[in-house]
Design a protein around this motif. Structure first.
Motif, PDB file in Angstrom:
ATOM      1  N   ALA A 229       4.903 -22.098  -4.146  1.00 38.41           N
ATOM      2  CA  ALA A 229       3.736 -21.272  -3.827  1.00 38.41           C
ATOM      3  C   ALA A 229       4.017 -19.808  -4.160  1.00 38.41           C
ATOM      4  O   ALA A 229       5.174 -19.374  -4.214  1.00 38.41           O
ATOM      5  CB  ALA A 229       3.367 -21.417  -2.351  1.00 38.41           C
ATOM      6  N   HIS A 230       2.936 -19.056  -4.360  1.00 40.57           N
ATOM      7  CA  HIS A 230       3.049 -17.681  -4.857  1.00 40.57           C
ATOM      8  C   HIS A 230       1.868 -16.867  -4.321  1.00 40.57           C
ATOM      9  O   HIS A 230       0.709 -17.239  -4.527  1.00 40.57           O
ATOM     10  CB  HIS A 230       3.012 -17.743  -6.396  1.00 40.57           C
ATOM     11  N   PHE A 231       2.166 -15.785  -3.624  1.00 41.08           N
ATOM     12  CA  PHE A 231       1.153 -14.833  -3.187  1.00 41.08           C
ATOM     13  C   PHE A 231       1.625 -13.427  -3.554  1.00 41.08           C
ATOM     14  O   PHE A 231       2.826 -13.135  -3.499  1.00 41.08           O
ATOM     15  CB  PHE A 231       0.920 -14.918  -1.677  1.00 41.08           C
ATOM     16  N   GLU A 232       0.652 -12.546  -3.879  1.00 44.09           N
ATOM     17  CA  GLU A 232       1.029 -11.210  -4.356  1.00 44.09           C
ATOM     18  C   GLU A 232      -0.035 -10.188  -3.990  1.00 44.09           C
ATOM     19  O   GLU A 232      -1.230 -10.435  -4.119  1.00 44.09           O
ATOM     20  CB  GLU A 232       1.188 -11.245  -5.882  1.00 44.09           C
ATOM     21  N   HIS A 233       0.443  -9.021  -3.568  1.00 44.56           N
ATOM     22  CA  HIS A 233      -0.412  -7.842  -3.386  1.00 44.56           C
ATOM     23  C   HIS A 233       0.216  -6.661  -4.125  1.00 44.56           C
ATOM     24  O   HIS A 233       1.447  -6.551  -4.244  1.00 44.56           O
ATOM     25  CB  HIS A 233      -0.506  -7.450  -1.913  1.00 44.56           C
ATOM     26  N   THR A 234      -0.637  -5.745  -4.563  1.00 45.83           N
ATOM     27  CA  THR A 234      -0.210  -4.427  -5.016  1.00 45.83           C
ATOM     28  C   THR A 234      -0.333  -3.474  -3.835  1.00 45.83           C
ATOM     29  O   THR A 234      -1.396  -3.397  -3.206  1.00 45.83           O
ATOM     30  CB  THR A 234      -1.075  -3.944  -6.192  1.00 45.83           C
ATOM     31  N   VAL A 235       0.747  -2.765  -3.522  1.00 41.27           N
ATOM     32  CA  VAL A 235       0.771  -1.889  -2.348  1.00 41.27           C
ATOM     33  C   VAL A 235       1.332  -0.527  -2.731  1.00 41.27           C
ATOM     34  O   VAL A 235       2.024  -0.379  -3.741  1.00 41.27           O
ATOM     35  CB  VAL A 235       1.626  -2.501  -1.212  1.00 41.27           C
ATOM     36  N   VAL A 236       1.033   0.462  -1.907  1.00 38.70           N
ATOM     37  CA  VAL A 236       1.637   1.783  -2.077  1.00 38.70           C
ATOM     38  C   VAL A 236       2.518   2.077  -0.875  1.00 38.70           C
ATOM     39  O   VAL A 236       2.143   1.811   0.272  1.00 38.70           O
ATOM     40  CB  VAL A 236       0.581   2.887  -2.300  1.00 38.70           C
ATOM     41  N   VAL A 237       3.699   2.571  -1.151  1.00 44.27           N
ATOM     42  CA  VAL A 237       4.628   2.970  -0.090  1.00 44.27           C
ATOM     43  C   VAL A 237       4.074   4.217   0.601  1.00 44.27           C
ATOM     44  O   VAL A 237       3.687   5.197  -0.048  1.00 44.27           O
ATOM     45  CB  VAL A 237       6.026   3.256  -0.677  1.00 44.27           C
ATOM     46  N   ARG A 238       4.008   4.139   1.914  1.00 44.89           N
ATOM     47  CA  ARG A 238       3.545   5.267   2.725  1.00 44.89           C
ATOM     48  C   ARG A 238       4.570   5.554   3.822  1.00 44.89           C
ATOM     49  O   ARG A 238       5.478   4.762   4.061  1.00 44.89           O
ATOM     50  CB  ARG A 238       2.202   4.936   3.372  1.00 44.89           C
ATOM     51  N   LYS A 239       4.388   6.669   4.503  1.00 45.58           N
ATOM     52  CA  LYS A 239       5.202   6.970   5.671  1.00 45.58           C
ATOM     53  C   LYS A 239       4.635   6.196   6.854  1.00 45.58           C
ATOM     54  O   LYS A 239       3.448   6.297   7.154  1.00 45.58           O
ATOM     55  CB  LYS A 239       5.201   8.471   5.949  1.00 45.58           C
ATOM     56  N   GLY A 240       5.480   5.421   7.500  1.00 44.47           N
ATOM     57  CA  GLY A 240       5.053   4.697   8.693  1.00 44.47           C
ATOM     58  C   GLY A 240       4.541   3.304   8.428  1.00 44.47           C
ATOM     59  O   GLY A 240       4.953   2.353   9.087  1.00 44.47           O
ATOM     60  N   LYS A 241       3.629   3.137   7.443  1.00 48.05           N
ATOM     61  CA  LYS A 241       3.059   1.822   7.176  1.00 48.05           C
ATOM     62  C   LYS A 241       2.556   1.771   5.743  1.00 48.05           C
ATOM     63  O   LYS A 241       1.858   2.681   5.283  1.00 48.05           O
ATOM     64  CB  LYS A 241       1.904   1.536   8.144  1.00 48.05           C
ATOM     65  N   ALA A 242       2.900   0.704   5.031  1.00 46.17           N
ATOM     66  CA  ALA A 242       2.438   0.536   3.658  1.00 46.17           C
ATOM     67  C   ALA A 242       0.928   0.380   3.613  1.00 46.17           C
ATOM     68  O   ALA A 242       0.300  -0.097   4.568  1.00 46.17           O
ATOM     69  CB  ALA A 242       3.101  -0.687   3.030  1.00 46.17           C
ATOM     70  N   GLU A 243       0.340   0.761   2.492  1.00 46.65           N
ATOM     71  CA  GLU A 243      -1.101   0.572   2.269  1.00 46.65           C
ATOM     72  C   GLU A 243      -1.283  -0.503   1.196  1.00 46.65           C
ATOM     73  O   GLU A 243      -0.746  -0.389   0.092  1.00 46.65           O
ATOM     74  CB  GLU A 243      -1.740   1.885   1.816  1.00 46.65           C
ATOM     75  N   ILE A 244      -2.044  -1.527   1.525  1.00 43.05           N
ATOM     76  CA  ILE A 244      -2.325  -2.599   0.575  1.00 43.05           C
ATOM     77  C   ILE A 244      -3.517  -2.188  -0.274  1.00 43.05           C
ATOM     78  O   ILE A 244      -4.596  -1.902   0.251  1.00 43.05           O
ATOM     79  CB  ILE A 244      -2.606  -3.928   1.308  1.00 43.05           C
ATOM     80  N   LEU A 245      -3.332  -2.169  -1.590  1.00 42.48           N
ATOM     81  CA  LEU A 245      -4.381  -1.721  -2.503  1.00 42.48           C
ATOM     82  C   LEU A 245      -5.251  -2.873  -2.985  1.00 42.48           C
ATOM     83  O   LEU A 245      -6.455  -2.698  -3.182  1.00 42.48           O
ATOM     84  CB  LEU A 245      -3.763  -0.987  -3.700  1.00 42.48           C
ATOM     85  N   THR A 246      -4.645  -4.031  -3.219  1.00 46.83           N
ATOM     86  CA  THR A 246      -5.421  -5.210  -3.589  1.00 46.83           C
ATOM     87  C   THR A 246      -5.997  -5.846  -2.326  1.00 46.83           C
ATOM     88  O   THR A 246      -5.696  -5.426  -1.212  1.00 46.83           O
ATOM     89  CB  THR A 246      -4.553  -6.212  -4.367  1.00 46.83           C
ATOM     90  N   THR A 247      -6.823  -6.862  -2.511  1.00 52.43           N
ATOM     91  CA  THR A 247      -7.477  -7.468  -1.349  1.00 52.43           C
ATOM     92  C   THR A 247      -7.664  -8.961  -1.547  1.00 52.43           C
ATOM     93  O   THR A 247      -7.952  -9.416  -2.655  1.00 52.43           O
ATOM     94  CB  THR A 247      -8.845  -6.809  -1.096  1.00 52.43           C
TER      95      THR A 247
END
Length: 265
Positions: A229-247
């Motif tokens: 199985a394979h799952f993937e998101h594009t995310v941006v590294v942030r301070k405190g908590k990552a931000e998920i850019l894909t949905t």
């Protein structure tokens, strides 16, 4: 060279990622027994182009399609074609979109009709491991923290992590530095910094972690032919908590009332 993205660039990736999420949802409506993988690819390409995007994968290193479609024991990079989906299959659909000069990349693995509890548990664990990895994509931590989170979660449940294939940076290019393995040690590897945009993509096997490449030069499958199985998101590294850019929101509106739904919680 690792490129830190500006807020303007991150917003452009978000726009690309929205189109990507909607393209995934269009494909999701066709994931059912009797449909060919080639049809899924055609649906994705038409939707992406009709909405002003470019399929990131098509032509990338001469890859012939818009989607990587990987069925059952195929881990990644499966080439769409005449294969007809059948009840009990699982299918990983990996898609990338280039819009306004920036790429986004995500993948989702679907059960086709009813699958066994063993296989559904693999899908659920792989998806959860993605979010475990994302939790570590925080300024000041290390690449190894992401991989360790994925690896420890799935190995504790009896699954294995593919070593030969990894996540990556994303931006103006589909594949940028750094590599993002799905295994590793806490506190090791490149330091994460705010503005890094990463594709985190666990590839998790029901059996052995060993994989082989088929003669087509693309398709990667498990050595023992057990499901992956394979799952993937594009995310941006942030301070405190990552931000998920894909949905996955658009996908899960389509699949919410069917056996395709895989819960995170």
């Amino acid at each position: 060279m690792i490129y830190l993205k500006t807020e303007e660039e991150i917003n452009l990736i978000k726009v690309s990622a929205q189109l990507l999420g909607k393209a995934h949802a269009e494909v999701a409506t066709w994931v059912k027994p009797g449909v060919t993988t080639g049809k899924l690819d055609a649906v994705a390409e038409e939707y992406i182009r009709d909405n002003g995007g470019i399929p990131s994968f098509k032509g990338f290193n001469k890859f012939p399609a818009s989607l990587c479609i990987s069925v059952n024991e195929v881990v990644v990079h499966g080439i769409p074609g005449g294969y007809v989906l059948k009840e009990g299959d699982i299918v990983s659909i990996d898609c990338g979109v280039k819009l306004n000069g920036y790429h986004s990349d995500s993948a989702y693995t679907y059960p086709v009709g009813e699958v066994s509890k063993e296989v559904m548990n693999l899908l659920t664990a792989t998806k959860k491991s993605l979010y475990k990895g994302i939790e570590q994509a925080v300024d000041g931590l290390r690449i190894g923290d992401i991989g360790h989170a994925v690896q420890s979660y799935v190995e504790d449940r009896g699954y294995t992590v593919v070593r030969e294939l990894v996540g990556h940076g994303v931006g103006r290019d589909l594949h940028e530095a750094p590599e993002v393995p799905n295994y590793g040690k806490r506190g090791k590897g490149i330091r994460l910094r705010e503005g890094m945009v990463l594709a985190i993509e666990p590839m998790i096997n029901l059996g052995t972690k060993a994989v082989v490449q088929e003669r087509d030069g693309w398709t990667i499958r498990t050595n023992d032919r057990k499901y992956s199985a394979h799952f993937e998101h594009t995310v941006v590294v942030r301070k405190g908590k990552a931000e998920i850019l894909t949905t996955f929101d658009y996908i899960e509106k389509v699949t919410a009332n069917t056996s395709l739904m895989v819960e995170v919680q």
